[in-house]
Write an enzyme that holds these catalytic residues in place. Structure first.
Site, PDB file in Angstrom:
ATOM      1  CD  GLU A  80      -8.901   4.367  -1.867  1.00  0.00           C
ATOM      2  OE1 GLU A  80      -9.860   3.993  -1.173  1.00  0.00           O
ATOM      3  OE2 GLU A  80      -7.909   4.933  -1.399  1.00  0.00           O
ATOM      4  CG  HIS A  88      -8.963  -1.512   3.817  1.00  0.00           C
ATOM      5  ND1 HIS A  88      -8.760  -1.603   2.461  1.00  0.00           N
ATOM      6  CD2 HIS A  88      -8.597  -0.260   4.164  1.00  0.00           C
ATOM      7  CE1 HIS A  88      -8.287  -0.456   2.002  1.00  0.00           C
ATOM      8  NE2 HIS A  88      -8.185   0.384   3.015  1.00  0.00           N
ATOM      9  CG  ASP A  89     -11.392   1.940   3.227  1.00  0.00           C
ATOM     10  OD1 ASP A  89     -11.145   1.917   4.452  1.00  0.00           O
ATOM     11  OD2 ASP A  89     -10.663   2.506   2.388  1.00  0.00           O
ATOM     12  CG  ASP A 134      -4.989   5.586   0.741  1.00  0.00           C
ATOM     13  OD1 ASP A 134      -5.973   4.832   0.803  1.00  0.00           O
ATOM     14  OD2 ASP A 134      -4.879   6.643   1.404  1.00  0.00           O
ATOM     15  CG  ASP A 152      -2.320   0.428   0.915  1.00  0.00           C
ATOM     16  OD1 ASP A 152      -2.470   1.422   0.196  1.00  0.00           O
ATOM     17  OD2 ASP A 152      -3.258  -0.246   1.371  1.00  0.00           O
TER      18      ASP A 152
END
Length: 561
Positions: free
Chosen positions: A259, A335-336, A202, A101
């Protein structure tokens, strides 16, 4: 077999690991690198090619690792750099790649860069972040944070505000500054040199802020303008990513996924262009917003029933319009996001397994790179047993702080219902390995309360049941590896207005696949004119009733033309 035109990551399946919740090796209640290493054979058995690790860098954990205080160090809670090197080596020995990440829209407020930046207006790091004078004694503009409240935090020492699109402890880096960009690129190259296999980036679409940081429109009843609308896909974003491509990403054969908040088809065609000028693929969120009422006061905390034709319309748009010019990423959860079987299928005992398999089949036969989030492959569900005192997530805590306690826009019980449906901690409860103590995750006290259904839903149970969701995913992954049509075939939607069944075709040279997925809890009749010589590749029932579709039935036919 991969063709010359097909890139390795187009045939790959990614398994996402949230390290804090995957496997604890030292019984401190927090998952760690040694725990992940001990479970590599499990990932290999599933068949995944790549592990995407959520952040493992040093962090004070205001946002569970997405606030990084040292990009070149491992969070001691997770282990050491030597243990990371061992994990990377052991993964590579099994043919598994590791994608890290990358969080560079912002750092932690405890990063040495920000500490220096905050120390004085004359600091040589002052311009590493975005500082502005007050306007009429107030914030420099009217943007609202993704985590509720304002995006600005006042610093008494220097008399200025700094920008934080997320939490106060996540100040935004100033990508206009050449030194910031080069410092980030140097850091990325150190990880590439270490041998990692790619980056998940991210909120990458937020790096370029609009010139002058102007006020934005405020929706009726809302307090702030949407930062997402004001910042996403800014004027220099493609310049920054193309520079990253030249200075980092071309240095190795790595996989990149961005993302991309607020991305649309037009932007995605640039971010994920087939010419390789920017990224390999992006995460888009349009299908994640289809079960949300557009309430500016409550944001994501206001649910609406999913209307299947809207889902079909959206996913079809991405399938058809990116075909040949860019690449899709395929996901139901991460995870979100909450657990997909609870959100898009049914977690009722009689339907959970069938609907989880159906959702998996629907997604994995599309064009793109599929992502499986830890526990999805055994049908883990939302954690309705978590009460307010159990939550860890800053987004959930801030929602209660601002929406309930400060503004009285919603009562706590109603918000809790929304949190149980869509809150991020649903996906962050510890991985359910066994029906024993703490689900086999730890012998200590878990950092986040376990979902209380681990005695029925766990890896041991899945591996001992030849008809489990796990083995269904294993089959789907094998088809992606073995059948070129899954990677290259043309997508065709069938019956777009059908409110209960999502059926589509993948069409290749000399053959096609027919993928049928029922979202209904009752038996339906649908006739797709399946030829007598069609081969049933995979199904979530043990037999085939032809035109009769049972609850959540899913089946794929291979048809030779």
């Amino acid at each position: 077999m991969t063709t010359n035109q097909t890139k390795w990551w187009q045939k790959a399946v990614v398994y996402q690991i949230y390290p804090r919740s995957f496997q604890d090796s030292n019984n401190d209640g927090i998952g760690d690198l040694k725990g992940i290493e001990s479970r590599l054979d499990y990932v290999k058995k599933l068949g995944a090619d790549v592990i995407w690790l959520n952040p493992v860098y040093d962090s004070p954990n205001e946002d569970n690792g997405y606030d990084i205080s040292d990009y070149d160090a491992i969070n001691p809670e997770f282990g050491t750099m030597e243990e990371f090197d061992s994990l990377l080596s052991e993964a590579h020995d099994r043919g598994i790649k590791i994608v890290m990440d990358l969080v560079v829209n912002h750092s932690s407020s405890q990063h040495k860069w920000f500490i220096e930046s905050k120390s004085s207006k004359d600091s040589d790091k002052r311009d590493f972040y975005i500082w502005r004078d007050p306007v009429d004694g107030h914030e420099p503009n009217n943007w609202g944070s993704f985590f509720s409240g304002s995006t600005w935090k006042y610093d008494e020492n220097t008399g200025q505000y700094y920008l934080h699109l997320f939490a106060e402890g996540q100040p935004d880096l100033n990508w206009e500054n050449d030194k910031v960009r080069q410092t980030v690129f140097d850091m990325m190259n150190r990880w590439v040199d270490k041998g990692i296999d790619g980056f998940r980036m991210d909120v990458i679409s937020l790096l370029s802020k609009p010139e002058g940081l102007p006020d934005g429109p405020v929706a009726e009843g809302a307090e702030y303008a949407s930062s997402n609308d004001m910042v996403a896909n800014g004027p220099k974003i493609h310049d920054y990513i193309q520079e990253m491509r030249q200075k980092v990403l071309n240095n190795a054969d790595i996989m990149t996924v961005g993302e991309a908040s607020n991305v649309n088809i037009k932007n995605a065609k640039r971010y994920a262009a087939a010419d390789g000028s920017e990224l390999n693929m992006v995460f888009q969120f349009e299908h994640m917003d289809l079960d949300q009422n557009p309430n500016p006061n409550l944001g994501k905390w206001d649910n609406a029933p999913l209307y299947l034709p809207k889902l079909k319309e959206n996913l079809t748009k991405w399938q058809t319009e990116l075909a040949g010019v860019a690449w899709n990423s395929l996901y139901w959860e991460n995870h979100d996001q909450p657990r997909s079987v609870s959100r898009f299928g049914s977690d009722a005992p009689e339907f959970r397994v069938k609907s989880a398999k159906m959702l998996a089949t629907l997604l994995h036969f599309m064009q793109g790179t599929p992502y499986i989030y830890q526990g999805q492959e055994i049908g883990m569900t939302n954690a309705n047993n978590l009460a307010w005192e159990d939550f860890n997530d800053i987004e959930i805590k801030n929602a209660r702080k601002y929406l309930v306690e400060r503004d009285g826009l919603i009562d706590a019980d109603t918000l809790l219902d929304y949190v149980h449906y869509k809150g991020r901690d649903n996906a962050r409860t510890p991985m359910q390995w066994t029906d024993g103590e703490n689900a086999g995750f730890t012998e200590g006290t878990p950092w986040l309360k376990l979902n209380d259904n681990f005695d029925k839903i766990n890896v041991d149970q899945a591996l001992n049941d030849e008809n489990s969701i796990f083995y269904h995913y294993q089959q789907l992954i094998k088809f992606r590896h073995d059948l070129d049509i899954v990677t290259t075939g043309r997508y065709e939607l069938l019956d777009p207005e059908d409110e209960q069944v999502y059926a589509y075709k993948r069409v290749g040279e000399g053959e096609e696949l027919l993928i049928i997925n029922s979202f209904a809890e009752e038996t339906l009749e649908r006739d797709y004119q399946v030829p007598a010589n069609a081969e049933l590749l995979i199904s979530n029932y043990e037999d085939d009733m032809g035109t009769e579709l049972r609850p959540y039935e899913s089946k794929v036919y291979r048809i030779q033309k």
